[in-house]
Scaffold this motif. Structure first.
Motif, PDB file in Angstrom:
ATOM      1  N   SER A   1       5.887  11.612  12.749  1.00 16.16           N
ATOM      2  CA  SER A   1       5.268  11.938  11.475  1.00 16.16           C
ATOM      3  C   SER A   1       4.305  10.796  11.184  1.00 16.16           C
ATOM      4  CB  SER A   1       6.297  12.087  10.360  1.00 16.16           C
ATOM      5  OG  SER A   1       7.086  13.244  10.593  1.00 16.16           O
ATOM      6  N   ILE A   2       3.007  11.134  11.068  1.00 16.35           N
ATOM      7  CA  ILE A   2       1.950  10.137  10.948  1.00 16.35           C
ATOM      8  C   ILE A   2       1.460  10.084   9.500  1.00 16.35           C
ATOM      9  CG2 ILE A   2      -0.340   9.439  11.765  1.00 16.35           C
ATOM     10  CD1 ILE A   2       0.279  11.083  14.329  1.00 16.35           C
TER      11      ILE A   2
ATOM     12  N   SER B   1       3.392   5.536  11.922  1.00 16.53           N
ATOM     13  CA  SER B   1       4.235   6.717  12.110  1.00 16.53           C
ATOM     14  C   SER B   1       5.685   6.331  12.310  1.00 16.53           C
ATOM     15  CB  SER B   1       3.750   7.540  13.300  1.00 16.53           C
ATOM     16  OG  SER B   1       4.169   6.970  14.516  1.00 16.53           O
ATOM     17  N   ASN B   2       6.547   7.298  12.003  1.00 19.37           N
ATOM     18  CA  ASN B   2       7.964   7.280  12.370  1.00 19.37           C
ATOM     19  C   ASN B   2       8.102   8.183  13.577  1.00 19.37           C
ATOM     20  OD1 ASN B   2       8.911   5.729  10.227  1.00 19.37           O
ATOM     21  ND2 ASN B   2       9.211   7.505   8.924  1.00 19.37           N
ATOM     22  N   GLY B   3       8.937   7.786  14.519  1.00 27.80           N
ATOM     23  CA  GLY B   3       9.110   8.605  15.708  1.00 27.80           C
ATOM     24  C   GLY B   3      10.560   8.952  15.981  1.00 27.80           C
ATOM     25  N   ILE B   4      10.714   9.993  16.774  1.00 24.53           N
ATOM     26  CA  ILE B   4      12.029  10.391  17.282  1.00 24.53           C
ATOM     27  C   ILE B   4      11.863  10.773  18.747  1.00 24.53           C
ATOM     28  CG2 ILE B   4      11.734  12.744  16.391  1.00 24.53           C
ATOM     29  CD1 ILE B   4      14.772  12.937  16.164  1.00 24.53           C
ATOM     30  N   ARG B   5      12.744  10.236  19.583  1.00 22.66           N
ATOM     31  CA  ARG B   5      12.746  10.562  21.011  1.00 22.66           C
ATOM     32  C   ARG B   5      13.639  11.774  21.212  1.00 22.66           C
ATOM     33  NH1 ARG B   5      11.723  11.982  25.573  1.00 22.66           N
ATOM     34  NH2 ARG B   5      11.961  10.733  27.438  1.00 22.66           N
ATOM     35  N   LEU B   6      13.097  12.792  21.869  1.00 17.01           N
ATOM     36  CA  LEU B   6      13.832  14.009  22.182  1.00 17.01           C
ATOM     37  C   LEU B   6      14.037  14.088  23.690  1.00 17.01           C
ATOM     38  CD1 LEU B   6      11.808  16.350  19.821  1.00 17.01           C
ATOM     39  CD2 LEU B   6      14.043  15.320  19.383  1.00 17.01           C
ATOM     40  N   PRO B   7      14.949  14.933  24.167  1.00 20.56           N
ATOM     41  CA  PRO B   7      15.190  15.006  25.609  1.00 20.56           C
ATOM     42  C   PRO B   7      13.936  15.276  26.457  1.00 20.56           C
ATOM     43  CG  PRO B   7      16.952  16.099  24.442  1.00 20.56           C
ATOM     44  CD  PRO B   7      15.918  15.726  23.406  1.00 20.56           C
ATOM     45  N   ASN B   8      12.976  16.063  25.940  1.00 22.62           N
ATOM     46  CA  ASN B   8      11.781  16.397  26.735  1.00 22.62           C
ATOM     47  C   ASN B   8      10.475  15.956  26.091  1.00 22.62           C
ATOM     48  OD1 ASN B   8      13.215  17.696  28.837  1.00 22.62           O
ATOM     49  ND2 ASN B   8      13.480  19.473  27.502  1.00 22.62           N
TER      50      ASN B   8
ATOM     51  N   PRO C   1       0.826  -1.201   0.000  1.00 27.30           N
ATOM     52  CA  PRO C   1       0.000   0.000   0.000  1.00 27.30           C
ATOM     53  C   PRO C   1       0.867   1.261   0.000  1.00 27.30           C
ATOM     54  CG  PRO C   1      -0.151  -1.138   2.114  1.00 27.30           C
ATOM     55  CD  PRO C   1       0.707  -1.963   1.219  1.00 27.30           C
ATOM     56  N   GLU C   2       0.296   2.324  -0.504  1.00 28.00           N
ATOM     57  CA  GLU C   2       0.981   3.613  -0.476  1.00 28.00           C
ATOM     58  C   GLU C   2       0.665   4.322   0.828  1.00 28.00           C
ATOM     59  OE1 GLU C   2       0.468   6.026  -3.923  1.00 28.00           O
ATOM     60  OE2 GLU C   2       0.649   4.306  -5.272  1.00 28.00           O
ATOM     61  N   LEU C   3       1.503   5.306   1.160  1.00 24.03           N
ATOM     62  CA  LEU C   3       1.294   6.121   2.351  1.00 24.03           C
ATOM     63  C   LEU C   3       1.078   7.562   1.926  1.00 24.03           C
ATOM     64  CD1 LEU C   3       4.228   4.826   4.590  1.00 24.03           C
ATOM     65  CD2 LEU C   3       1.860   4.026   4.547  1.00 24.03           C
ATOM     66  N   SER C   4       0.205   8.266   2.654  1.00 23.57           N
ATOM     67  CA  SER C   4       0.063   9.699   2.443  1.00 23.57           C
ATOM     68  C   SER C   4       0.208  10.397   3.789  1.00 23.57           C
ATOM     69  CB  SER C   4      -1.270  10.042   1.775  1.00 23.57           C
ATOM     70  OG  SER C   4      -2.351   9.691   2.605  1.00 23.57           O
ATOM     71  N   PHE C   5       0.894  11.517   3.776  1.00 23.25           N
ATOM     72  CA  PHE C   5       1.164  12.262   5.003  1.00 23.25           C
ATOM     73  C   PHE C   5      -0.140  12.760   5.617  1.00 23.25           C
ATOM     74  CE2 PHE C   5       1.949  16.413   7.030  1.00 23.25           C
ATOM     75  CZ  PHE C   5       2.773  15.995   8.056  1.00 23.25           C
TER      76      PHE C   5
ATOM     77  N   ARG D   1       3.489  10.445  31.937  1.00 21.07           N
ATOM     78  CA  ARG D   1       2.340  11.335  31.736  1.00 21.07           C
ATOM     79  C   ARG D   1       2.596  12.276  30.572  1.00 21.07           C
ATOM     80  NH1 ARG D   1      -1.924  12.567  35.192  1.00 21.07           N
ATOM     81  NH2 ARG D   1      -1.788  10.323  35.134  1.00 21.07           N
ATOM     82  N   VAL D   2       1.627  12.374  29.662  1.00 20.87           N
ATOM     83  CA  VAL D   2       1.691  13.305  28.535  1.00 20.87           C
ATOM     84  C   VAL D   2       1.128  14.643  29.022  1.00 20.87           C
ATOM     85  CG1 VAL D   2       0.925  13.787  26.177  1.00 20.87           C
ATOM     86  CG2 VAL D   2       1.487  11.434  26.861  1.00 20.87           C
ATOM     87  N   THR D   3       1.952  15.684  28.964  1.00 18.94           N
ATOM     88  CA  THR D   3       1.553  16.993  29.505  1.00 18.94           C
ATOM     89  C   THR D   3       0.995  17.943  28.451  1.00 18.94           C
ATOM     90  OG1 THR D   3       3.823  17.794  29.271  1.00 18.94           O
ATOM     91  CG2 THR D   3       3.201  16.835  31.405  1.00 18.94           C
ATOM     92  N   GLY D   4       1.109  17.588  27.182  1.00 16.91           N
ATOM     93  CA  GLY D   4       0.570  18.436  26.124  1.00 16.91           C
ATOM     94  C   GLY D   4       1.173  18.070  24.799  1.00 16.91           C
ATOM     95  N   GLY D   5       0.850  18.886  23.799  1.00 18.56           N
ATOM     96  CA  GLY D   5       1.398  18.662  22.471  1.00 18.56           C
ATOM     97  C   GLY D   5       0.478  19.199  21.405  1.00 18.56           C
ATOM     98  N   LYS D   6       0.855  18.916  20.160  1.00 14.67           N
ATOM     99  CA  LYS D   6       0.067  19.409  19.030  1.00 14.67           C
ATOM    100  C   LYS D   6       0.252  18.505  17.824  1.00 14.67           C
ATOM    101  CE  LYS D   6       3.802  22.608  18.257  1.00 14.67           C
ATOM    102  NZ  LYS D   6       4.266  23.919  18.578  1.00 14.67           N
ATOM    103  N   LEU D   7      -0.747  18.502  16.969  1.00 21.07           N
ATOM    104  CA  LEU D   7      -0.716  17.823  15.683  1.00 21.07           C
ATOM    105  C   LEU D   7      -0.934  18.884  14.624  1.00 21.07           C
ATOM    106  CD1 LEU D   7      -2.076  15.693  17.800  1.00 21.07           C
ATOM    107  CD2 LEU D   7      -2.411  14.366  15.746  1.00 21.07           C
ATOM    108  N   ARG D   8      -0.124  18.837  13.553  1.00 20.08           N
ATOM    109  CA  ARG D   8      -0.228  19.824  12.491  1.00 20.08           C
ATOM    110  C   ARG D   8      -0.183  19.136  11.138  1.00 20.08           C
ATOM    111  NH1 ARG D   8      -1.741  22.101  16.280  1.00 20.08           N
ATOM    112  NH2 ARG D   8      -0.953  23.998  17.240  1.00 20.08           N
ATOM    113  N   GLY D   9      -1.255  19.295  10.367  1.00 17.31           N
ATOM    114  CA  GLY D   9      -1.334  18.767   9.021  1.00 17.31           C
ATOM    115  C   GLY D   9      -2.485  19.419   8.285  1.00 17.31           C
TER     116      GLY D   9
END
Length: 155
Positions: free
Chosen positions: A150-151, A138-145, A7-11, A37-45
């Protein structure tokens, strides 16, 4: 037997989560457990823009080889006030040295480890009903905080 093309993927969107330090309940018969605990965040697309409502959790199991199995539940609120439940399971793994660097809070190049998730969305809002009827990865990256993902929609 018939072979089908991949299958193909679309962002769909990029997601950034901020998290607290891990609560470490210790080793259970399943593995070492961490609750974050997840304290916040955002999704942008283009099709999905939302804020993460604080209070979700990532229930992590750390296997003997250091591989992390994620079990995450968060609540999203779109810019037009729809509520969407997002759950995902994921795997983060790599060499013992790389996993140690990640655990120490270092910024590690994502090419050095494997970090993938399978998000599932659930909503009662008719505008976003299409999310109930698709598969995502998704592909993920772990950051210090926190973490960034990318989904993609599996077409």
């Amino acid at each position: 037997m018939r072979h089908l093309e991949a299958p193909e993927l679309s962002f769909l969107c990029d997601m950034e989560l901020t998290v607290e330090g891990a609560h470490l309940p210790g080793k259970t018969p399943i593995g070492n457990r961490r609750i974050i605990r997840v304290t916040g965040g955002k999704l942008r697309g283009e099709k999905l823009t939302a804020e993460v409502i604080p209070g979700g959790d990532d229930w992590i199991t750390v296997r003997e080889d250091g591989t992390i199995i994620q079990d995450v539940r968060i609540l999203l609120q779109t810019e037009d006030n729809a509520l969407i439940l997002m759950t995902y399971r994921g795997v983060r793994t790599g060499s013992k040295e790389v996993l140690g660097r990640l655990d120490a809070g270092e910024d590690v190049d994502p090419s050095e480890y494997y970090f993938r998730t399978a998000p599932i969305f659930e909503t009662a809002d008719p505008k976003y009903d299409w999310l109930n009827r698709r598969i995502f990865i998704s592909n993920g990256i772990r950051l210090p905080n926190g973490v960034n993902y990318s989904i993609y929609t599996v077409e």
